[in-house]
Write a protein that holds these residues in place. Structure first.
Motif, mmCIF file in Angstrom:
data_model
loop_
_atom_site.group_PDB
_atom_site.id
_atom_site.type_symbol
_atom_site.label_atom_id
_atom_site.label_comp_id
_atom_site.label_asym_id
_atom_site.label_seq_id
_atom_site.Cartn_x
_atom_site.Cartn_y
_atom_site.Cartn_z
ATOM 1 N N PHE A 54 7.184 10.498 5.303
ATOM 2 C CA PHE A 54 6.985 11.842 5.842
ATOM 3 C C PHE A 54 7.350 11.901 7.323
ATOM 4 N N PHE A 55 7.030 10.830 8.063
ATOM 5 C CA PHE A 55 7.365 10.808 9.487
ATOM 6 C C PHE A 55 8.876 10.847 9.694
ATOM 7 N N ILE A 56 9.590 9.966 9.021
ATOM 8 C CA ILE A 56 11.045 9.924 9.155
ATOM 9 C C ILE A 56 11.664 11.247 8.694
ATOM 10 N N GLY A 57 11.138 11.813 7.590
ATOM 11 C CA GLY A 57 11.662 13.087 7.103
ATOM 12 C C GLY A 57 11.468 14.205 8.110
ATOM 13 N N ALA A 58 10.284 14.249 8.747
ATOM 14 C CA ALA A 58 10.014 15.289 9.744
ATOM 15 C C ALA A 58 10.941 15.154 10.944
ATOM 16 N N VAL A 59 11.137 13.914 11.405
ATOM 17 C CA VAL A 59 12.034 13.681 12.534
ATOM 18 C C VAL A 59 13.456 14.126 12.198
ATOM 19 N N GLY B 193 0.817 -1.215 0.000
ATOM 20 C CA GLY B 193 0.000 0.000 0.000
ATOM 21 C C GLY B 193 0.850 1.263 0.000
ATOM 22 N N ILE B 194 0.559 2.158 -0.925
ATOM 23 C CA ILE B 194 1.275 3.426 -1.034
ATOM 24 C C ILE B 194 1.090 4.327 0.196
ATOM 25 N N PRO B 195 -0.129 4.430 0.766
ATOM 26 C CA PRO B 195 -0.307 5.320 1.940
ATOM 27 C C PRO B 195 0.629 4.977 3.093
ATOM 28 N N VAL B 196 0.816 3.697 3.363
ATOM 29 C CA VAL B 196 1.709 3.297 4.461
ATOM 30 C C VAL B 196 3.128 3.776 4.202
ATOM 31 N N ILE B 197 3.584 3.603 2.971
ATOM 32 C CA ILE B 197 4.943 4.018 2.625
ATOM 33 C C ILE B 197 5.097 5.537 2.734
ATOM 34 N N LEU B 198 4.098 6.286 2.241
ATOM 35 C CA LEU B 198 4.157 7.743 2.286
ATOM 36 C C LEU B 198 4.171 8.265 3.727
ATOM 37 N N VAL B 199 3.298 7.693 4.571
ATOM 38 C CA VAL B 199 3.259 8.113 5.974
ATOM 39 C C VAL B 199 4.610 7.884 6.639
ATOM 40 N N GLY B 200 5.189 6.720 6.400
ATOM 41 C CA GLY B 200 6.499 6.415 6.970
ATOM 42 C C GLY B 200 7.573 7.371 6.486
#
Length: 320
Positions: free
Chosen positions: A275-280, A266-273
């Motif tokens: 964006f989260f790692i990028g923000a951190v 699923g693309i949404p799971v990959i995108l969320v991950g």
């Protein structure tokens, strides 16, 4: 005056045309009435005021040679200017006092009496304040947080208002720090210290010139100067995130191998991950950048302030 000990009162100013003459006269009256056995000097250090403050300071110096002034070439901030002013004091002790009447005048003789008892530094701590309640609430949170994570015992609600023995002033001079944080210096080096509590008053006139970004800069300076938690938090969180990511990746791989046709990543799971790692990463890069900025400022060894003019410092005290 021969045989008399001397008290130096250091008053930082910036656009205080309505306050600077009244506060100078009030300080003189306080000393003459309650510390008459002392000689004194009043040092006004002006951070390049843009109103009529400098003209009033020159007038005060012309009227009384005990009033001395340092006029800065530009505004060097609310930390450097008071610190530099204390370093110019010639008294047996020096008191840092604000120009806006928020510091109670009677605290001057109270702090001197405690200094007479042998304390190297007497710190004035706000137990109550007539400032905005929300501002005080956030200040309290900040002080408690920085005290909990700091390597030294940071003093809560201490602004620098205090009495400093000349031996401690020598310590301040010896540090040669171009970005000093007075509250941290006191907490770190003043072992023989006495605390006096007081209620902070409202400004008599004018408004504060310390805005959000100035407060943020002061907070970051204390954070990067006296804590290691920022960098260690980056390291530990990085290891933790890597471990969690590895576990999730293994779980997904196993599920995919077992249910090859039915299970999709699923693309949404990959995108969320992502964006989260990028923000951190961006947040932690900001933390690291603050440390590097502080290190860079200290390595440049720039002066605390550059003087435009000093008045009455060449006057012989014995002839005052």
């Amino acid at each position: 005056m021969p045989g008399k000990k001397k008290v130096s009162i250091v008053i930082p100013s910036y656009n205080e045309e309505d306050n600077i003459r009244p506060i100078t006269e009030a300080v003189k009256n306080e000393i003459e009435n309650n510390l008459s056995e002392y000689d004194y000097e009043i040092i006004i250090i002006d951070n390049n005021s843009q109103d009529n403050t400098r003209a009033i300071i020159r007038s005060l110096c012309a009227e009384d040679k005990k009033v001395r002034a340092i006029l800065n070439e530009k505004n060097f901030g609310p930390d450097n200017s008071p610190y530099y002013g204390l370093m110019q004091a010639s008294g047996d002790c020096a008191i840092l006092f604000c120009a806006d009447f928020q510091d109670p005048l009677e605290m001057i003789h109270k702090m001197v009496r405690e200094w007479e008892n042998g304390y190297t530094v007497v710190t004035a701590v706000k137990t109550e304040s007539q400032e905005n309640k929300l501002v005080r609430f956030f200040r309290t949170i900040y002080y408690r947080l920085i005290k909990r994570i700091s390597s030294i015992d940071i003093i809560e609600h201490f602004t620098g208002f205090g009495c400093y023995d000349k031996k401690f002033l020598d310590i301040m001079r010896s540090l040669d720090d171009p970005v000093p944080f007075l509250r941290g210096v006191v907490a770190e080096f003043a072992g023989n210290r006495k605390t006096i509590e007081y209620e902070q008053q409202k400004r008599r006139a004018g408004k504060s010139h310390i805005g959000f970004f100035t407060l943020y800069d002061m907070a970051m300076r204390s954070f990067t100067s006296y804590t290691k938690v920022g960098l260690r938090m980056c390291t530990f969180f990085g290891f933790g995130t890597a471990a969690v990511s590895l576990i999730i990746a293994l779980v997904y791989l196993i599920i995919k191998l077992i249910m090859w046709d039915e299970f999709e990543f699923g693309i949404p799971v990959i995108l969320v991950g992502m964006f989260f790692i990028g923000a951190v990463q961006l947040i932690f890069l900001g933390f690291i950048g603050e440390y590097i900025l502080t290190m860079n400022q200290r390595s440049m060894k720039r002066p605390l302030v550059i003087e435009h003019e000093r008045i009455n410092f060449d006057v012989d005290d014995n002839n005052d």
